[in-house]
Design an enzyme around this catalytic site. Structure first.
Site, mmCIF file in Angstrom:
data_model
loop_
_atom_site.group_PDB
_atom_site.id
_atom_site.type_symbol
_atom_site.label_atom_id
_atom_site.label_comp_id
_atom_site.label_asym_id
_atom_site.label_seq_id
_atom_site.Cartn_x
_atom_site.Cartn_y
_atom_site.Cartn_z
ATOM 1 C CB CYS A 254 -4.725 7.698 -0.513
ATOM 2 S SG CYS A 254 -4.695 8.365 -2.186
ATOM 3 C CE LYS B 165 1.220 1.836 2.073
ATOM 4 N NZ LYS B 165 0.899 3.114 1.432
ATOM 5 C CG ASP C 89 12.407 7.689 1.374
ATOM 6 O OD1 ASP C 89 11.715 7.746 0.337
ATOM 7 O OD2 ASP C 89 12.614 8.669 2.102
HETATM 8 C C1 LIG Z 1 2.036 5.595 -8.272
HETATM 9 C C2 LIG Z 1 1.742 5.373 -6.815
HETATM 10 C C3 LIG Z 1 0.552 4.785 -6.436
HETATM 11 C C4 LIG Z 1 0.275 4.562 -5.093
HETATM 12 N N1 LIG Z 1 -0.893 3.944 -4.756
HETATM 13 C C5 LIG Z 1 -1.128 3.626 -3.464
HETATM 14 C C6 LIG Z 1 -2.294 2.919 -3.100
HETATM 15 O O1 LIG Z 1 -3.149 2.618 -3.925
HETATM 16 N N2 LIG Z 1 -2.456 2.584 -1.794
HETATM 17 C C7 LIG Z 1 -1.526 2.917 -0.844
HETATM 18 O O2 LIG Z 1 -1.694 2.581 0.322
HETATM 19 N N3 LIG Z 1 -0.427 3.604 -1.159
HETATM 20 C C8 LIG Z 1 -0.207 3.956 -2.441
HETATM 21 N N4 LIG Z 1 0.929 4.632 -2.770
HETATM 22 C C9 LIG Z 1 1.906 4.959 -1.718
HETATM 23 C C10 LIG Z 1 2.933 3.838 -1.578
HETATM 24 O O3 LIG Z 1 2.309 2.618 -1.287
HETATM 25 C C11 LIG Z 1 3.950 4.137 -0.477
HETATM 26 O O4 LIG Z 1 3.276 4.251 0.744
HETATM 27 C C12 LIG Z 1 4.720 5.416 -0.723
HETATM 28 O O5 LIG Z 1 5.098 5.531 -2.072
HETATM 29 C C13 LIG Z 1 5.954 5.490 0.179
HETATM 30 O O6 LIG Z 1 6.781 4.385 -0.021
HETATM 31 P P1 LIG Z 1 8.078 4.464 -0.988
HETATM 32 O O7 LIG Z 1 8.954 5.575 -0.464
HETATM 33 O O8 LIG Z 1 8.690 3.103 -0.880
HETATM 34 O O9 LIG Z 1 7.567 4.780 -2.349
HETATM 35 C C14 LIG Z 1 1.206 4.931 -4.099
HETATM 36 C C15 LIG Z 1 2.398 5.548 -4.482
HETATM 37 C C16 LIG Z 1 2.668 5.770 -5.813
HETATM 38 C C17 LIG Z 1 3.967 6.427 -6.186
#
Ligand SMILES: Cc1cc2nc3c(=O)[nH]c(=O)nc-3n(C[C@H](O)[C@H](O)[C@H](O)COP(=O)(O)O)c2cc1C
Length: 334
Positions: free
Chosen positions: A115, A154, A215
């Site tokens: 995070c 993660k 992505d």
């Molecule tokens: C609104 C929001 C909240 C998120 N909250 C978390 C979280 O609580 N824990 C976590 O590991 N990642 C969190 N993420 C990151 C996502 O899990 C992910 O790793 C990141 O968005 C990249 O993946 P994507 O390109 O598919 O969005 C969050 C992302 C967004 C946009």
């Protein structure tokens, strides 16, 4: 392990078998990411509907606050398989919170080391642990010793520079049983493109499963990523916002080669309406406020519905929002 029924030639064969994570067997290799402020019970219910076998996560919880009893975990049988994600910087506190999550029915404990939000990293949590590998190791060891369910991590590529190659191996040696890797560094936030090349390199060095993240917004993205990286599965994040069927659509595509058609506008509006009602039933007025962002996401790519979107974002009561949505649903031309 048993193979899924239908095999598509474009998909590597091992991806059509269940995924073993320590003692846990997952019958889907497509995971829904934890999303703070999003992946509450209502959202999870909608994801689960089309993805009955995918691992999903409850919203990230601060270990200390969780132990202090701020929220109570309750993972119900129909939510399974569901994991709990924790963040914090105190190994003993994280271990105790993990025990609580296990007792509440979580199938695994995911430790957040990715995070980028400063209110988390200021307290040495989330991606700050990329700068403190010894502490990260101590956390994994303490949590793994405290629970009998698998402990997963993660994380990202690094804080500013890429440091994931050594970090990932250290996490595995400490007892992590699966690694989800978001292909961006902490300093990249959510900008630019996720770099899947690093996922390939990490995968080649670890023996625990590696889940690719970043992505992956369609079945085609998932297949491209899996082919490129050799990862053991994928995790969807933002692609599921306003599209909770994404994980299920990817899972179906990997297992059967079948494509799930995009939702018609009317069905999407119906889904937005249902999401609103679920949030209202679960959280009352607070749910209504939270629903605003979801309604915005459902309509984000609909140029003809931006007025409706603005009205919904300002709406302050349930009946007004329902009236707006019902009128829009009724006006959709088939
Ligand atoms: C609104 C929001 C909240 C998120 N909250 C978390 C979280 O609580 N824990 C976590 O590991 N990642 C969190 N993420 C990151 C996502 O899990 C992910 O790793 C990141 O968005 C990249 O993946 P994507 O390109 O598919 O969005 C969050 C992302 C967004 C946009």
């Amino acid at each position: 392990m048993a193979e899924f029924a239908v095999v598509d030639r474009a998909i590597p064969a091992h991806l059509q078998t269940p995924l073993q994570v320590g003692s846990l067997i997952l019958h889907s290799r497509v995971l829904q990411s934890p999303l703070a402020g999003v992946s509450d019970r209502s959202f999870r219910q909608l994801v689960r509907r089309s993805a009955p076998q995918s691992l999903i996560f409850a919203e990230m919880a601060h270990a200390g606050l969780q132990l202090a009893g701020r929220d109570r975990w309750e993972f119900l049988p129909h939510e399974q398989p569901i994991g709990a994600q924790l963040f914090g910087d105190q190994p003993a506190t994280l271990a105790a919170a993990a025990q609580q999550a296990e007792a509440a029915g979580a199938v695994c404990i995911d430790l957040n080391m990715g995070c980028p939000v400063s209110k988390v990293t200021r307290k040495r949590g989330g991606s700050a642990l990329l700068r403190e590998p010894e502490l990260a190791i101590a956390i994994v060891q303490a949590v793994a010793a405290a629970v009998s369910i698998p402990v997963t991590v993660k994380t990202r590529l690094g804080w500013e520079q890429v440091t994931i190659l050594d970090f990932a191996q250290q996490l595995e040696a400490a007892g992590a049983q699966l690694l989800t890797l978001h292909g961006r560094s902490r300093s990249q936030g959510y900008s630019g493109q996720a770099d899947w090349n690093w996922i390939t390199r990490v995968k080649s060095r670890l023996s625990i499963p590696v889940i690719a993240n970043g992505d992956i917004n369609s079945p085609a993205d998932a297949i491209a990523c899996l082919q490129q990286t050799g990862a053991d599965g994928v995790m969807c994040g933002r692609g599921s916002l306003g599209n909770p069927g994404l994980v299920g659509a990817i899972d179906r595509s990997l297992k059967t080669g079948e494509q799930t058609p995009e939702l018609e506008l009317r069905d999407r509006l119906q889904l937005a309406r249902e999401h609103l009602l679920l949030l209202w039933e679960d959280k009352g007025a607070a749910g209504l406020l939270q629903a605003r962002k979801h309604l915005g996401w459902y309509l984000a790519d609909q140029p003809d519905y931006q007025d409706l979107r603005q009205h919904l974002l300002r709406s302050e009561d349930l009946s007004q929002s329902l009236d707006l949505l019902d009128a829009a649903i009724a006006s959709v031309v088939c």
